[in-house]
Scaffold this active site. Structure first.
Site, PDB file in Angstrom:
ATOM      1  N   HIS A 290      -8.422   8.995  -3.572  1.00 54.78           N
ATOM      2  CA  HIS A 290      -7.772   9.772  -2.512  1.00 54.78           C
ATOM      3  C   HIS A 290      -7.836  11.258  -2.859  1.00 54.78           C
ATOM      4  O   HIS A 290      -7.479  11.652  -3.968  1.00 54.78           O
ATOM      5  CB  HIS A 290      -6.316   9.330  -2.379  1.00 54.78           C
ATOM      6  CG  HIS A 290      -5.697   9.740  -1.092  1.00 54.78           C
ATOM      7  ND1 HIS A 290      -5.538  11.051  -0.721  1.00 54.78           N
ATOM      8  CD2 HIS A 290      -5.198   8.999  -0.069  1.00 54.78           C
ATOM      9  CE1 HIS A 290      -4.966  11.101   0.474  1.00 54.78           C
ATOM     10  NE2 HIS A 290      -4.750   9.861   0.892  1.00 54.78           N
ATOM     11  N   ARG A 354     -12.074  10.132   3.095  1.00 52.73           N
ATOM     12  CA  ARG A 354     -11.584  10.381   1.735  1.00 52.73           C
ATOM     13  C   ARG A 354     -12.677  10.480   0.691  1.00 52.73           C
ATOM     14  O   ARG A 354     -12.604  11.286  -0.228  1.00 52.73           O
ATOM     15  CB  ARG A 354     -10.625   9.251   1.352  1.00 52.73           C
ATOM     16  CG  ARG A 354      -9.383   9.318   2.170  1.00 52.73           C
ATOM     17  CD  ARG A 354      -8.504   8.135   1.933  1.00 52.73           C
ATOM     18  NE  ARG A 354      -7.311   8.309   2.745  1.00 52.73           N
ATOM     19  CZ  ARG A 354      -6.311   7.465   2.806  1.00 52.73           C
ATOM     20  NH1 ARG A 354      -6.358   6.346   2.095  1.00 52.73           N
ATOM     21  NH2 ARG A 354      -5.264   7.689   3.551  1.00 52.73           N
ATOM     22  N   ARG A 459     -12.242   2.915   2.762  1.00 54.84           N
ATOM     23  CA  ARG A 459     -11.242   2.683   3.809  1.00 54.84           C
ATOM     24  C   ARG A 459     -10.845   4.001   4.457  1.00 54.84           C
ATOM     25  O   ARG A 459     -10.621   4.992   3.758  1.00 54.84           O
ATOM     26  CB  ARG A 459      -9.998   2.021   3.200  1.00 54.84           C
ATOM     27  CG  ARG A 459      -8.865   1.882   4.199  1.00 54.84           C
ATOM     28  CD  ARG A 459      -7.693   1.137   3.617  1.00 54.84           C
ATOM     29  NE  ARG A 459      -6.953   1.884   2.621  1.00 54.84           N
ATOM     30  CZ  ARG A 459      -6.031   2.812   2.891  1.00 54.84           C
ATOM     31  NH1 ARG A 459      -5.764   3.155   4.142  1.00 54.84           N
ATOM     32  NH2 ARG A 459      -5.381   3.424   1.915  1.00 54.84           N
TER      33      ARG A 459
HETATM   34  C1  LIG Z   1       1.288   6.213  -2.266  1.00 54.23           C
HETATM   35  C2  LIG Z   1       0.554   5.403  -1.234  1.00 54.23           C
HETATM   36  C3  LIG Z   1       0.608   5.764   0.098  1.00 54.23           C
HETATM   37  C4  LIG Z   1      -0.059   5.022   1.060  1.00 54.23           C
HETATM   38  N1  LIG Z   1      -0.004   5.412   2.362  1.00 54.23           N
HETATM   39  C5  LIG Z   1      -0.649   4.682   3.299  1.00 54.23           C
HETATM   40  C6  LIG Z   1      -0.590   5.049   4.672  1.00 54.23           C
HETATM   41  O1  LIG Z   1       0.042   6.037   5.042  1.00 54.23           O
HETATM   42  N2  LIG Z   1      -1.250   4.290   5.566  1.00 54.23           N
HETATM   43  C7  LIG Z   1      -1.958   3.191   5.204  1.00 54.23           C
HETATM   44  O2  LIG Z   1      -2.538   2.526   6.066  1.00 54.23           O
HETATM   45  N3  LIG Z   1      -2.016   2.812   3.906  1.00 54.23           N
HETATM   46  C8  LIG Z   1      -1.378   3.519   2.951  1.00 54.23           C
HETATM   47  N4  LIG Z   1      -1.457   3.134   1.652  1.00 54.23           N
HETATM   48  C9  LIG Z   1      -2.062   1.854   1.308  1.00 54.23           C
HETATM   49  C10 LIG Z   1      -1.086   0.731   1.647  1.00 54.23           C
HETATM   50  O3  LIG Z   1       0.223   1.134   1.312  1.00 54.23           O
HETATM   51  C11 LIG Z   1      -1.372  -0.573   0.907  1.00 54.23           C
HETATM   52  O4  LIG Z   1      -2.732  -0.872   0.969  1.00 54.23           O
HETATM   53  C12 LIG Z   1      -0.613  -1.711   1.558  1.00 54.23           C
HETATM   54  O5  LIG Z   1       0.747  -1.387   1.681  1.00 54.23           O
HETATM   55  C13 LIG Z   1      -0.765  -2.997   0.761  1.00 54.23           C
HETATM   56  O6  LIG Z   1       0.053  -3.971   1.348  1.00 54.23           O
HETATM   57  P1  LIG Z   1      -0.013  -5.470   0.856  1.00 54.23           P
HETATM   58  O7  LIG Z   1       0.989  -6.224   1.657  1.00 54.23           O
HETATM   59  O8  LIG Z   1      -1.410  -5.950   0.880  1.00 54.23           O
HETATM   60  O9  LIG Z   1       0.422  -5.419  -0.680  1.00 54.23           O
HETATM   61  P2  LIG Z   1       1.708  -4.800  -1.427  1.00 54.23           P
HETATM   62  O10 LIG Z   1       2.579  -4.018  -0.537  1.00 54.23           O
HETATM   63  O11 LIG Z   1       1.179  -4.172  -2.660  1.00 54.23           O
HETATM   64  O12 LIG Z   1       2.544  -6.075  -1.825  1.00 54.23           O
HETATM   65  C14 LIG Z   1       2.142  -6.943  -2.846  1.00 54.23           C
HETATM   66  C15 LIG Z   1       3.174  -8.039  -2.969  1.00 54.23           C
HETATM   67  O13 LIG Z   1       2.652  -9.046  -3.812  1.00 54.23           O
HETATM   68  C16 LIG Z   1       3.585  -9.390  -4.808  1.00 54.23           C
HETATM   69  N5  LIG Z   1       2.839  -9.848  -5.967  1.00 54.23           N
HETATM   70  C17 LIG Z   1       1.725  -9.310  -6.514  1.00 54.23           C
HETATM   71  N6  LIG Z   1       1.313 -10.058  -7.549  1.00 54.23           N
HETATM   72  C18 LIG Z   1       2.170 -11.082  -7.651  1.00 54.23           C
HETATM   73  C19 LIG Z   1       2.264 -12.186  -8.531  1.00 54.23           C
HETATM   74  N7  LIG Z   1       1.364 -12.406  -9.493  1.00 54.23           N
HETATM   75  N8  LIG Z   1       3.299 -13.044  -8.357  1.00 54.23           N
HETATM   76  C20 LIG Z   1       4.225 -12.870  -7.382  1.00 54.23           C
HETATM   77  N9  LIG Z   1       4.165 -11.837  -6.509  1.00 54.23           N
HETATM   78  C21 LIG Z   1       3.149 -10.962  -6.649  1.00 54.23           C
HETATM   79  C22 LIG Z   1       4.408  -8.143  -5.033  1.00 54.23           C
HETATM   80  O14 LIG Z   1       5.656  -8.484  -5.569  1.00 54.23           O
HETATM   81  C23 LIG Z   1       4.489  -7.601  -3.597  1.00 54.23           C
HETATM   82  O15 LIG Z   1       5.549  -8.245  -2.925  1.00 54.23           O
HETATM   83  C24 LIG Z   1      -0.798   3.899   0.675  1.00 54.23           C
HETATM   84  C25 LIG Z   1      -0.875   3.527  -0.658  1.00 54.23           C
HETATM   85  C26 LIG Z   1      -0.224   4.297  -1.620  1.00 54.23           C
HETATM   86  C27 LIG Z   1      -0.393   3.932  -3.050  1.00 54.23           C
END
Ligand SMILES: Cc1cc2nc3c(=O)[nH]c(=O)nc-3n(C[C@H](O)[C@H](O)[C@H](O)COP(=O)(O)OP(=O)(O)OC[C@H]3O[C@@H](n4cnc5c(N)ncnc54)[C@H](O)[C@@H]3O)c2cc1C
Length: 672
Positions: A290, A354, A459
């Site tokens: 990023h 990006r 992305r």
């Molecule tokens: C600082 C930041 C800002 C961002 N801003 C944006 C934005 O503005 N717009 C956008 O589109 N994207 C943004 N992104 C990207 C986006 O936030 C993420 O890609 C997205 O939220 C991922 O969602 P997810 O549900 O796939 O995983 P996550 O939200 O990472 O959730 C993972 C889940 O899996 C669980 N988990 C993982 N491993 C295990 C395990 N072994 N056992 C049990 N539980 C486990 C965790 O506890 C958690 O509940 C941003 C990312 C960052 C880092």
């Protein structure tokens, strides 16, 4: 003899193609063979349904409560299935999704600026540098509008215009304003919406919630995913859980780089354990850097902070024209500034994607024109915006980001330009899935950042939240139902040999980690791995560098398994043990990432190979050879500590999924 001296020379210098075994080509067989515009509707009609009374006899395990997992859990629970939901945090609401700042895309065309489902589809395929699957991306664009409606109905407080319509802004790689936002806290507000929906199901007992439980192994019975082994992180107890299907929504693996914008807990263990059980890992080398993060400030840092891409709507990026110019930025005249993105990419300016913005920042720093300590920074300047809009308007749009910046750096971005530099942020790679989001293991579905599906090699901003919620609210509920309609599958319990084997392997691994009692901390290994990955598999990758990286990671893994010191015991809260297991998996993943990067001898999106660039230094794809997804099959267990090749991983197997572009035709990506 030290582990370093034992590195096998032929593995360091031999033909990289000999580092893996070629597998057969694979294809997505789930998407119906019809026009892309009607594929999803057709598929939804073709898929089998489960009648409401049968649903309560069918069960699903969901790992993860971020936007992807919480939305899937809430929707499947509401439909009436028995859902078990797991996360390692103390509340589902603490998933890393809560950190997302800038916004979520949707093809609503509220601005009447030429947006459409087709344009969002087009922008995403192009933005991903033609390395994503068209059918999945089209569906994503289609359901994007439903996501906004769903979230508004839940009460998500999106920003609004004076007329009451939802407000939008621009993100990189597009020329329309399709990004919906809630100040700089979009992820938080969306997650609270999904979390409330999940909590409602928890109260209704369709969802059983297991917080502070970490999945450490997948249980595969007769070729189907049927359960998980988890560790209760408070008591240390090892438990088994079974269901008719398993869905992983466990997020991305950017923390393999140690320093990243991801939450400290983000890790690869859930998907890597599934990979070891047969799920293909696709495009592991595709990571996103990023461009707008607060620069690294020292050796003892363990986290990097994102400054949202939304800031590029109003902030202008520049460096001094001369590297020798060390004046206070406010004293540098316009004529002595280089707004290099506006100069090089006039059509998109500061809103190039990006990967392009990150490489351009690196290029000006490499020329010696970087600013701040160590010269690894560029300015993101709001002086024009403040003059044009006034400070209150800028504060209303970005106030929390400005506060965060000033608290971390001690500088006031309303008065002095921010300093930013690229950092690891997101992983486009992940478990391979078909159109149904089903992995190569039947019954194992993968959603959100954990899968590879929609973003190709890069992305676009604000599309991860869109994908996570599309997967969880709209795709999985249909495709998992289709799979479950053939269930319930034969009952399985903890006495099944596959479950016993999985539990034993988890226990043995924990015992091994605690028994080594070496001299190095887990974090020191993680930090070193991160440095190797950033140096050789980060913004710029070369044949020579990647070879060095693979060699060093192999040594590091051996050192880890013979010299790591993990304090504490197994049957108690033990964060050192948790981290050790995660770093052990990163050490295997890191090698695969480098091999994947090495054999993809082209530049595309976030994967920039120095050997493959245009005379102007732009990424040069090699479509004839590499227009495919690289889906890696696990090669087998590393050799045991008492064997001569201790710690070596057998060669992974490369399956290719050829990519066809029937709608967005392959062409050189240009933002000029
Ligand atoms: C600082 C930041 C800002 C961002 N801003 C944006 C934005 O503005 N717009 C956008 O589109 N994207 C943004 N992104 C990207 C986006 O936030 C993420 O890609 C997205 O939220 C991922 O969602 P997810 O549900 O796939 O995983 P996550 O939200 O990472 O959730 C993972 C889940 O899996 C669980 N988990 C993982 N491993 C295990 C395990 N072994 N056992 C049990 N539980 C486990 C965790 O506890 C958690 O509940 C941003 C990312 C960052 C880092």
């Amino acid at each position: 003899m030290s582990a370093t001296a034992k590195a096998e020379p032929d593995q360091l210098t031999g033909d990289a193609d000999s580092w893996y075994l070629p597998g057969s080509d694979i294809h997505d067989k789930a998407a119906p063979d019809t026009q892309i515009q009607s594929q999803w509707d057709q598929h939804k009609f073709d898929m089998r349904l489960v009648n409401p009374t049968n649903r309560r006899r069918l069960s699903v395990i969901i790992i993860g409560t971020g936007l992807a997992g919480a939305s899937a859990g809430a929707t499947l629970g509401e439909a009436g299935y028995q859902v078990k939901s797991f996360c390692y945090q103390d509340s589902p609401r603490r998933a890393h999704s809560i950190a997302a700042q800038g916004g979520i895309n949707a093809a609503k065309n509220y601005r009447n600026d030429g947006d459409s489902v087709y344009r969002l589809f087009y922008d995403t395929v192009k933005g991903g540098d033609y390395r994503s699957r068209e059918s999945n991306v089209y569906r994503l664009a289609q359901v994007s509008a439903n996501i906004i409606d769903q979230c508004v109905a839940q009460g998500v407080p999106f920003a609004r215009e004076y007329g009451g319509l939802l407000d939008t802004r621009s993100f990189g790689g597009v020329q329309v304003q399709r990004t919906f936002y809630a100040r700089g806290q979009t992820g938080q507000q969306l997650l609270i919406g999904a979390y409330q929906a999940l909590e409602r199901q928890i109260r209704g007992a369709t969802v059983q919630m297991y917080t502070r439980h970490e999945m450490l192994e997948l249980i595969v019975v007769d070729g189907r995913a049927r359960g998980v082994v988890v560790r209760d992180m408070v008591t240390g107890e090892i438990e088994t859980h079974f269901a008719d299907a398993v869905a992983l929504a466990s997020g991305g693996y950017g923390n393999v780089f140690y320093l990243s914008t991801n939450a400290m807990g983000c890790n690869v263990t859930a998907t890597w354990r599934a990979h070891r059980k047969g799920a293909y890992f696709a495009n592991p080398c595709y990571t996103q850097i990023h461009p707008t993060c607060i620069p690294v400030s020292g050796d003892h840092q363990s986290k990097l902070t994102l400054m949202s891409e939304s800031l590029r709507n109003d902030g202008r990026i520049w460096v001094p024209t001369s590297g020798a110019d060390k004046r206070d930025p406010r004293e540098i005249a316009e004529s002595d500034r280089d707004y290099y993105l506006e100069r090089r990419y006039p059509a998109f300016g500061n809103l190039v994607p990006r990967d392009v913005a990150s490489r351009a920042a690196k290029a000006v720093c490499d020329e010696g024109r970087g600013v701040g300590p160590g010269g690894l920074g560029v300015y993101l300047d709001f002086a024009d915006a403040i003059q044009r809009l006034g400070r209150p308007a800028v504060a209303a749009r970005y106030g929390n980001l400005f506060d965060m910046y000033s608290q971390i750096t001690g500088e006031d971005p309303y008065r002095v330009p921010m300093r930013i530099y690229p950092a690891i942020h997101y992983t486009m790679g992940g478990l391979w899935v078909d159109y149904d989001l089903q992995s190569s293991i039947p019954g194992l579905f993968v959603a959100g950042e954990a899968n590879f599906s929609d973003h190709g090699a890069n992305r676009l901003g604000a599309s991860a939240l869109m994908q996570g919620l599309a997967d969880g609210y709209f795709v999985l509920p249909s495709t998992i139902a289709d799979y479950l309609s053939l269930g319930p599958y034969d009952p399985v319990d903890a006495t099944h040999p596959a479950a016993v084997e999985a539990v034993t392997s988890v226990q043995d691994r924990i015992a091994k980690l605690l028994s080594i009692q070496g001299t190095r901390t887990v974090d020191s290994f993680h930090k070193e791995l991160g440095r190797v990955m950033w140096e050789y598999c980060g913004m710029e990758r070369s044949e020579e560098g990647l070879r060095k990286a693979v060699a060093r990671i192999r040594e590091l893994r051996k050192e880890f398994w013979s010299d790591v010191k993990v304090l504490g015991v197994a049957d108690d809260l033990n964060q050192a043990l948790e981290r050790a297991g995660r770093v052990a998996d990163f050490l295997e993943l890191g090698e695969l990432m480098c091999i994947d990067a090495l054999v993809r001898r082209e530049s595309c999106g976030g994967h920039f190979r120095v050997e493959s660039q245009t005379p102007e230094g732009e990424a040069l794809r090699q479509d004839d050879e590499y227009a495919h997804v690289s889906a890696w099959e696990f090669g087998g267990e590393p050799s045991a500590p008492d064997s001569p090749g201790f710690g070596d991983m057998p060669k992974p197997i490369l399956h290719k999924e050829p990519l066809e572009f029937d709608y967005v035709h392959l062409m050189e990506r240009s933002y000029k």
